[in-house]
Motif scaffolding. Structure first.
Motif, short mmCIF file in Angstrom:
data_model
loop_
_atom_site.label_atom_id
_atom_site.label_comp_id
_atom_site.label_asym_id
_atom_site.label_seq_id
_atom_site.Cartn_x
_atom_site.Cartn_y
_atom_site.Cartn_z
N LEU A 413 40.31 46.93 48.86
CA LEU A 413 41.15 46.01 47.98
C LEU A 413 41.48 44.55 48.72
N LEU A 414 41.32 44.88 50.10
CA LEU A 414 41.45 43.71 50.96
C LEU A 414 40.45 42.96 51.39
N GLY A 415 39.34 43.43 50.86
CA GLY A 415 38.00 43.05 51.33
C GLY A 415 37.83 41.58 51.28
N ALA A 416 38.57 40.75 50.23
CA ALA A 416 38.26 39.48 49.78
C ALA A 416 39.06 38.79 51.24
N PRO A 417 40.40 38.98 51.01
CA PRO A 417 41.04 38.28 52.21
C PRO A 417 40.66 38.53 53.56
N LEU A 467 43.66 45.60 61.77
CA LEU A 467 44.86 45.23 61.26
C LEU A 467 44.83 45.41 59.47
N PHE A 468 43.61 45.11 59.13
CA PHE A 468 43.67 45.28 57.57
C PHE A 468 43.40 46.61 57.30
N ALA A 469 42.85 47.43 58.18
CA ALA A 469 42.66 48.81 57.63
C ALA A 469 43.84 49.62 57.76
N ALA A 470 44.79 49.17 58.61
CA ALA A 470 46.22 49.92 58.83
C ALA A 470 46.92 49.63 57.50
N VAL A 471 46.68 48.70 56.63
CA VAL A 471 47.51 48.40 55.38
C VAL A 471 47.46 49.57 54.33
N PRO A 472 48.32 50.28 53.89
CA PRO A 472 48.35 51.26 53.07
C PRO A 472 47.61 51.03 51.78
N GLY A 473 46.79 51.95 51.31
CA GLY A 473 45.88 51.69 49.98
C GLY A 473 45.01 50.39 50.27
N ALA A 474 44.50 50.52 51.47
CA ALA A 474 43.45 49.26 51.72
C ALA A 474 42.20 49.52 51.04
N LEU A 475 41.86 51.00 50.91
CA LEU A 475 40.75 51.30 50.37
C LEU A 475 40.73 52.09 49.07
N LEU A 476 40.18 51.58 47.91
CA LEU A 476 40.28 52.18 46.66
C LEU A 476 39.04 52.99 46.36
N THR A 477 39.08 54.37 46.00
CA THR A 477 38.20 55.21 45.97
C THR A 477 37.61 55.14 44.40
N ILE A 478 36.39 55.01 44.25
CA ILE A 478 36.00 54.84 42.89
C ILE A 478 34.97 55.97 42.46
N ASP A 479 35.29 56.84 41.55
CA ASP A 479 34.28 58.05 41.30
C ASP A 479 33.71 58.03 40.04
N GLY A 480 32.20 58.28 40.08
CA GLY A 480 31.53 57.83 38.82
C GLY A 480 31.11 56.83 38.37
N MET A 481 31.29 55.74 38.88
CA MET A 481 30.96 54.53 38.51
C MET A 481 29.30 54.20 38.34
N SER A 482 29.13 54.16 37.06
CA SER A 482 27.65 54.06 36.65
C SER A 482 27.13 52.63 36.69
N ALA A 483 25.72 52.58 36.61
CA ALA A 483 25.07 51.52 36.65
C ALA A 483 25.32 50.33 35.73
#
Length: 808
Positions: A413-417, A467-483
């Motif tokens: 989620l913080l990938g862009a900044p 620093l960015f990895a330590a932010v809570p919820g920095a990574l959103l897991t997506i299950d079952g995303m199709s093409a």
């Protein structure tokens, strides 16, 4: 942008073809008709050429034959075994996770008469201490070396949501050799490729000596694409922060190098005579070669070179055309590149740079021009460069974001900044790493001095990731995303861009709609429109009016050394008897034959627990592909944990014993002939002899499916007086000498026989004696093996049978 639309349509056509079967010549003729008609209408002033080119590209993609990613090679027959291989090293070996990782090709296996060539490539995970080679540093191996390696061969396993098996199959690798030991090394001959890999290794050595830890492995990853030395903690920080793409040289890196170098070159040299394009071209290919010329970066380099050529012509739209043409040519030569993650990242990142990054930078520079003019000249230029860099990096990030989410199941989620800030450090880090590596080759102390600068920039980058990895919820897991969601995401991005730029295209579209509504003014144009409409409507009508088959189909699938039989009743009811050793391979074969109905089948039959029969079936059962699973009763020492697992998933399991009968649809019956109660015991193989044998009947037509029964169980059927008569015989136990006795053949009286068996399998199946016996019984022209004939199909109208190969 006609070529961009052609390339996009072609890519979409390839994607659709992977799920829908389209007649080759029908698609080609429709594409030719659309192309010719579109050109004629364009010359007549009717501006619908872009849409027609898009449809033409799509039809060409549908018509382009795709290689089968699940097709076995010579090495797949050795899966599940330990053996020695003699092969050639391809690419640069790397130390990763305490092992030595390398790719091999031109493989040979030991045989009675020496080394025998076998088809296929493999990825090897070997002991990190191969035999030493004079005048080489550890790990000693190089591109082009001939090695002998001993290890366990198996199919690749997926890594979480990432389809690692498909990722390797796109590269024509279907085998992984694990727990391997390199026994001997014969240095290869010097070549351009080996020189390139040797230079790359020397540059990595310089970085490891000159740059303090833990930045040295990060510098090797960013500059050379060699990330094996990165610690798990550092990599986890980059992944959570959305910066993991910085650690693998790909199209994203090439796109950023091109975009940034182009902006700097244009600012320094202006647009005079196109000289400002030379430096970006040299820097782009210099960086690609420095990184070892990975295929992803080479493809991005081709796209970038075409883009620079288009800029030399003097038209920005031509740049997008060049990107479309590059993608079209790459996919035309190697259509499987569409499923290559590196190609996806290359193309989407470059598209983001061109369509979003450069356009956005022009918009941002225009909006900040007043502010920059009030600043000192140097500060104004620095601010402009920073703004341009940030927008270009944002374009590359947004362009590749849906592909990253689909392939890796995660969205930072913080990938862009994080990427925006990281791009302020990346140019300095890249340049410092390159200068350190090159200078260190010539003068080691100079490299060590410059390594401190690299360490400072790299430390800032790694601290940023942490620093960015330590932010809570920095990574959103997506299950079952199709093409489908990926295409939808890009459609949303395209629609957003279209709304923003509507003032440029809306008048032209309005004029095209008006012209289309009024119709062409001349008879020739009317004929063109009618011709296109006729081709399309005829194609649809032929598909719609083709009557449903009233035939029973029995497909003996080619799954290598294993069994998988697909039964399709006239009314569409389906059963899968065994699933071979690989659920993905069998699932793809089933889906190709049943593109609509194959998602969920009526019955699955697991004849017994051997992996070459059960692994694929259980894998499909775990995916919810069956309404009911029929299995043999469990033996005393047999693993039955899968029953508990399937029960928890809501998959019904029923035991099959002699006397049971299942109805498949309205007119087809499956009668269980084996095992009996009580079960066979004390035989040479209780597991094989208690496997489920079936008699398939439709009207007067019948087929006998003998699973892996040995002659002991065959004699048991004969002694019990079971009706074994059948027109078609699925031969037991892959044609082994343990099965298919003369007495059984006399009782069955088949007119055709099929032997599911892997080519060049290690068991020596089928037995020459059994093949001779079968040929005498049914005739050579009615005897089939999957090793020789591939997939085998039998069809019956209830009275007669027809046989074909290929399962088309």
């Amino acid at each position: 942008m006609p070529l961009a639309w052609l390339g996009l349509g072609y890519a979409l056509g390839l994607f659709v073809q992977s799920a829908v079967s389209v007649p080759f010549w029908g698609a080609v003729l429709a594409a030719v008709a659309l192309g010719a008609g579109g050109l004629r209408l364009r010359l007549a002033g009717l501006r619908i050429g872009m849409a027609l080119l898009f449809l033409t590209g799509g039809l060409l993609g549908l018509a382009r034959p795709l290689p089968d990613l699940t097709a076995p090679d010579g090495l797949t027959a050795l899966h599940g075994t330990e053996t020695a291989l003699r092969a050639e090293v391809t690419g640069a070996p790397e130390l990763a996770g305490g092992s030595l990782r390398l790719s091999i090709e031109n493989v040979q296996t030991p045989g009675p008469d020496g080394w025998t060539p076998v088809s296929g490539k493999a990825l090897v995970w070997a002991d990190p201490g191969p035999p030493a080679v004079d005048e080489r540093r550890h790990p000693y191996l190089r591109h082009g070396d001939e090695i002998v390696v001993q290890g366990f061969l198996d199919a690749p396993r997926n890594i979480g949501p990432f389809d690692y098996r498909e990722h390797l199959a796109v590269r024509d690798i279907r085998t992984v050799v694990s727990r391997a030991e390199v026994i001997s090394v014969t240095p290869g001959q010097d070549s351009g490729a080996s020189l390139l890999h040797r230079t790359r290794s020397r540059l990595e050595d310089v970085l490891q000596r000159s740059v303090p830890e833990p930045v040295a492995p990060v510098a090797s990853a960013v500059l050379l694409g060699l990330r094996a030395g990165i610690s798990p903690e550092t990599y986890a920080d980059f992944r959570k922060a959305g910066l993991a793409h910085l650690l693998a040289v790909s199209g994203l890196h090439a796109g950023l190098v091109l975009g940034l170098s182009l902006l700097v070159s244009r600012a320094l040299l202006g647009r005079r005579y196109g000289l400002y394009l030379i430096a970006p071209l040299a820097l782009l290919w210099g960086y690609i070669l420095l990184a070892g010329a990975p295929p992803s970066a080479v493809r991005a380099g081709i796209m970038g070179s075409a883009f620079l050529l288009a800029l030399a012509v003097g038209r920005m739209p031509a740049a997008v055309n060049a990107l479309g043409l590059s993608a079209f040519l790459v996919l035309l030569v190697e259509p499987l590149s569409l499923w290559d993650r590196s190609f996806q990242l290359s193309f989407t990142a470059m598209s983001g740079v061109l369509l979003l990054g450069l356009t956005g930078s022009a918009w941002a520079l225009e909006r900040t021009s007043a502010l920059r003019e009030r600043l000192p000249e140097t500060a104004g230029r620095a601010l402009g460069a920073a703004i341009a860099s940030l927008t270009v990096s944002l374009g590359a990030f947004v362009g590749s974001l849906p592909v990253v989410a689909f392939n890796f199941g995660e969205v930072p989620l913080l990938g862009a900044p994080a990427t925006l800030v990281a791009m302020l450090l990346m140019p300095a880090f890249l340049i410092a790493s390159a200068v350190t590596a090159v200078a260190g080759l010539a003068v080691a102390p100079l490299g060590e001095a410059l390594g401190l600068v690299t360490w400072l920039a790299g430390t800032a980058l790694t601290e940023l990731a942490g620093l960015f990895a330590a932010v809570p919820g920095a990574l959103l897991t997506i299950d079952g995303m199709s093409a489908t969601w990926v295409w939808a995401a890009y459609a949303l991005i395209a629609c957003t861009g279209a709304v923003v730029s509507r003032q440029r295209w809306l008048p032209a579209v309005s004029e095209a709609i008006r012209a289309a509504w009024e119709g062409p003014s001349h008879s020739v144009e009317r004929l063109a429109v009618l011709g296109i409409a006729g081709v399309l409507m005829g194609t649809v009508w032929v598909a719609a009016l083709t009557p449903d088959s009233d035939l029973l189909h029995l497909h003996v699938l080619d799954v290598g050394q294993g069994d998988a039989l697909l039964i399709v009743a006239p009314d569409g009811a389906t059963a899968l008897v065994d699933g071979g050793p690989d659920p993905r391979q069998t699932g793809n074969l089933v889906d190709a034959l049943l593109p609509l109905e194959g998602l969920r089948m009526d019955v699955g039959v697991m004849t017994h627990g051997h992996a070459d029969h059960s692994t694929g079936l259980l894998g499909l059962a775990r995916e919810g592909r069956f309404e009911l699973l029929l299995a043999t009763p469990s033996l005393a020492d047999e693993d039955i944990s899968w029953r508990t697992e399937l029960d928890a998933l809501g998959v019904g399991v029923q035991e099959g014993i002699r006397g049971m009968s299942l109805t498949l649809g309205e007119h087809v019956a499956l009668e269980v002939l084996n095992p009996p109660l009580p079960l066979h015991s004390g035989t040479s193989s209780d597991l094989n002899n208690n496997s489920i044998a079936l008699r398939l009947t439709y009207g007067e037509a019948s087929a006998l499916l003998m699973a892996d029964l040995f002659t002991e169980a065959e004699y048991g059927l004969l002694d019990a007086g079971v009706d074994l008569s059948a027109d078609v015989l699925k031969v037991g136990h892959h044609g082994s000498a343990t099965s298919t006795s003369p007495e059984l053949l006399a009782a069955v009286g088949p007119v055709a026989a099929a032997v599911p068996v892997g080519a060049e399998n290690r068991f020596g199946h089928p037995s020459p004696e059994v093949i001779t016996r079968l040929a005498d019984a049914v005739g050579q022209e009615h005897l089939f093996t999957t090793a020789d004939d591939g997939c085998i199909s039998f069809a019956s109208d209830g009275e007669r049978w027809w046989a074909s190969t290929g399962c088309d």
